[in-house]
Design an enzyme around this catalytic site. Sequence first.
Site, short mmCIF file in Angstrom:
data_model
loop_
_atom_site.label_atom_id
_atom_site.label_comp_id
_atom_site.label_asym_id
_atom_site.label_seq_id
_atom_site.Cartn_x
_atom_site.Cartn_y
_atom_site.Cartn_z
N GLU A 135 31.34 25.13 48.05
CA GLU A 135 31.96 24.02 47.30
C GLU A 135 32.53 22.96 48.24
O GLU A 135 33.24 23.31 49.18
CB GLU A 135 33.08 24.58 46.41
N ALA A 274 40.21 31.24 47.56
CA ALA A 274 39.13 32.04 46.98
C ALA A 274 38.11 31.09 46.36
O ALA A 274 38.34 29.89 46.25
CB ALA A 274 39.68 33.00 45.92
N GLU A 276 35.00 30.97 43.09
CA GLU A 276 34.63 31.63 41.84
C GLU A 276 33.15 31.90 41.67
O GLU A 276 32.61 31.78 40.57
CB GLU A 276 35.12 30.78 40.67
N HIS A 307 42.97 33.47 38.45
CA HIS A 307 42.48 32.09 38.52
C HIS A 307 40.96 32.08 38.66
O HIS A 307 40.26 31.38 37.92
CB HIS A 307 43.16 31.40 39.70
N GLU A 308 40.44 32.87 39.60
CA GLU A 308 38.99 32.90 39.82
C GLU A 308 38.27 33.50 38.61
O GLU A 308 37.17 33.07 38.26
CB GLU A 308 38.65 33.68 41.09
#
Length: 866
Positions: A135, A274, A276, A307-308
Site C-alpha cells: 500500500e 499492520a 489488511e 482494526h485490520e
Amino acid sequence: MPGENLSREEARERAALLSVDGYEVSLDVRSAVGDQQGEGPRTFRSVTTIRFRCNEPGASSFADLIAPSVTAVSLNGKDLDPGEVFDGSRILLEDLAADNELVVDAQCAYSRTGEGLHRFVDPEDGEVYLYTQYEPADSRRVFATFEQPDLKAPFRFEVRAPEDWTVWSNGVGERHDGVWRFAETKPISTYITCVVAGPYHYVTDSYERVLEDGTRLEIPLGALCRKGLAKHFDADDVFLVTKQGLDFFHDHFDYPYPFGKYDQAFVPEYNLGAMENPGLVTFREEYIFRGKVTQASYEARANVILHEMAHMWFGDLVTMEWWDDLWLKESFADFMGAFSLVGATRFTDGWITFANRRKAWAYRADQLPSTHPITADIRDLQDAKLNFDGITYAKGASVLKQLVAYVGQDAFLEGARRYFKRHAYGNTRLGDLLAVLEETSGRDMGAWARSWLQTAGVNALTPQVVLDAEGRIQELAVVQEAAESAVSDHAAPPRDELRPHRVAVGLYQRSAAGALERYARAEVDVEGARTVVAELAGQDAPDLVLVNDDDLTYCKIRFDETSLATLRADLGALTDPLARALCWSALWNLTRDALLPARAFIDLVLRFAGRETDIGVLQMLHAWAQSALVHYVAPAWRETGGRALAEGALAELRQAEPGSEHQLAWARFFASVASAPADLDLLKGLLEGTEEIDGLDVDQELRWAFLEPLAAHGVADETVLAEELARDDTASGKRHQVRCLAARPSAAVKAQAWAQVVESDALSNALVEATIAGFDQSSQRELLAPYAQKYFAAIERVWAERSIQIGMDVVRGLFPALQDSPETLAAADAWLAAHDGAPPALRRLVLEARDDLARALRGQECDARA
C-alpha cells in the site's frame, strides 16, 4: 522514473478503458538465500499473466512494473521488445484487442526499505525471511500489474521457494513438486495481495460459527513470527482477540467473513503498524513483546488486530475507487477497532484511549497548514502516501463516532450492512455510503457530509456560565469557534466552518469527601456560534463544566475561568477516568496553542499524574510532558524543568507498587528525562545490579531503555554497547544498539550517523529509523547545530534518489526542530520560497515540520511570559 508517480487522471482514464479478468503470478524466490552473485541488487524471477478486456479495441494503455530488468513481454501472443516498451516503471501496451493476454517475465529486486518484497536476514541465526507490503502502490515492485484500487481481479499465485521454507498468500496454499500453489482469490485490489515466505514459526487454531441460516462457518486461523521470537510469542492471546473480533463483526455486519482462512504474520522491519491483506494480515513484529509491557501495549495490539479485521469488510470487500476516499476504509477501521475493542474484549476502557491518544493525533494533524478534508484531494500516488495521516484515520473515526451519536447506532450499523451487500467486491465513492445512511436514518446526509467530510479544521467549544443571585445557573451556553486559519504564514485557506455537534455537557462539583464528580448532564445539538443548553438552567453552580463529556464529538474543549482554576487545583480529584482523560487532552491542546504555559502543564503532570489509574493515559502524559520540556518551555527554564521531571519521576517510581505496570511506566519515563549525574549513576547501577528498586525487573528491553540516556550523556561508550549486543544478539538488539551508538555526544559520531542515512542507502529501513532516533537527542542541541544547513541542502536530492518511505523518514526525522530559533524558521521559509516547484509531497513534509517549529516558538514565548 517519469511514470512512477501515477496520477488520478491517468488512473481514471485506464479504469474507463480496461477491465481485468484475472492474474496469474509466478515468483521464484530461491535466490533469497545463499551468497549474492554479481553486481547490482539481489533479484528474483517474476512471471505475470494478466487477462483483461479493452472496450476500445485499437487503443493504447500501460501496465505498471518497477524492476531492474525485463526478460520478455508478450501481448496477445506477440513478442514485444522490452527495451522499447519498458521504461523502468511502465510497460507500453499498444493496439489492444477486445480481449487481451499480457505475459511479463521480469527480474524484480528484493527490498530493504519495507516496500515491495522485503528481504530480512536474521543476525541471530542467519535465516532469511520475506514478506510483501504494497500500500498504496508497491505490488508493481513484485509483479506486472494495473496498480490502482478500482481495477480489481481474482489472483492466482505460485511460488518456488527453498525446500525448508513455508510460503503463505491470500488463499490456501499447498506444495507440489517444490512449488507452492495458492487458491484463487475473490476479486481484490492489487495493493492487498500478499506473499510471506521463510522458516517462520507457525501456530494454528480455528474459528467456528453457526450462521443465522443454519450453515456452519469454519475459518482456519494461523499466526506466525520469526523463529527467534517464538519463545516470546503469545499466540493464544492473539487468537483470543481474533475470535472475539470475528464474533463481534458477524453479530453486527450480517455478512460472513468472505476470504476463507485468516492468517496473521508478525514480520521484521515493517514500516506500518499492520496491513489488511485478506486472509493474510501482516503486522510489525514489535507487537510480540520481548519484555514486560503495560496493559496499554496489549490493548494497542488488540486494537490493531480488530482494526485490520474491520478492513476485511471496509476496504477489502468494498474498496474505495481512488485514494481520495481512503477514509472509506481507514476511518471506519479506526472507529470499528475501538468500537469492537470495547464491545468484545477485556479492554472495556478503549474509548478512553481513543479520546486521549488517537484524537491527539487528529487534533495535531488538523491544525497543520497541510490539513485537508476527510474526503481529500489526492492528485497522485505521492499525495496518497502522505494521506495515511491523523485526518484520514483518527479524525475520520472521531467523526464517525459523532455520526453514530447523530443518526443512532442501529441506523449506522444497518447502513453498513446494506453497503456491504450492495457493493460486495466492488468500488465506491462517498455518495454510495451516504445513500445507505440516508435510507436507514431518514436524515439528510448531504449537509452533514459537507460540514464534516468536506471541510478542514477543528472547532473549539467553550462553555459560558451566567449565575443568578442564588448562585444557580441562569444560563449555560456553548460557544463554537471556527478552526484557526492563521496557524502559520503558510496556512491553508481560511477554515471558518461552524459544524453541527451532538454533545453532552457535564457539570461537576467537589463532594464532601473532596472528589470531583458529575451531578448533571445534558445532550444537545450545538449549531452555529452560540447554543443555549436550556436543560441545565436552575442547576447548582458547577466547579467544572465539561463540554463534550463522554467524547461524543470531535472538537477542542475549552474551559471557562472557574473550570480551569478547578482543574489546576484538583484535576486528580476527578473520579471518572474518561472525563479525566478529556481534561488532560484539553489542557495539552491549550499548551500547544500557547494558551497555557508549558511549565504549568508540567506542574500538573508532576502533581496529578501519579494518581492516574488508566495506564494508557499515564503513558500519554509522560510523552506530552517530555514534549513540553523539549519544545514548549522557555529555553532558560529547560534545565529547571528537566530536573523537576526527573525528580518527580524518580519519586513516583520509588512509591509505585512493586512489580506493577505503573512502576514500569515511571521507570521508562525516568530514564527518558534523566540527565543529572546522580540519576545516570542510578541507571548504571540498576544495569550492573549494584542498585535495586523493589519489584522492578530490569529485563532486556528495559536495559536498552536505560542505556540510551547513558549513551547520550557519554556514560555508556562503544564497548559497553557492544557488550550489551553480545547479551542480546538479535535483530531487536541490533536496532537498539544502532540507536544508542548514534546517540553518543560526539561530533564524529553525528557525522558518521548523518553519512549512513543521508549519503548512503546501505542501511535497511529499520536501521535508518534507529539511526535517526539516536542522532536526534534534545540534550545535544549545540552538537547538532551544523546539520540545520546541511538538511536544507540535502533533502531534495534525498527525495529524488531514495524510495518514498526512506525519503519520508529522512525529511521528517532530520528536520532541525531542536534548533528552535527564528533563524531556523527563516531557513525553512527560504527553502520553501526557493523550491516552489519541488514535489508537493516533499513540500508538505517541510511545511508541516516548519509549522511545528513555529508552534514551539509561540509556546516558548508564552512560557517565558509566565
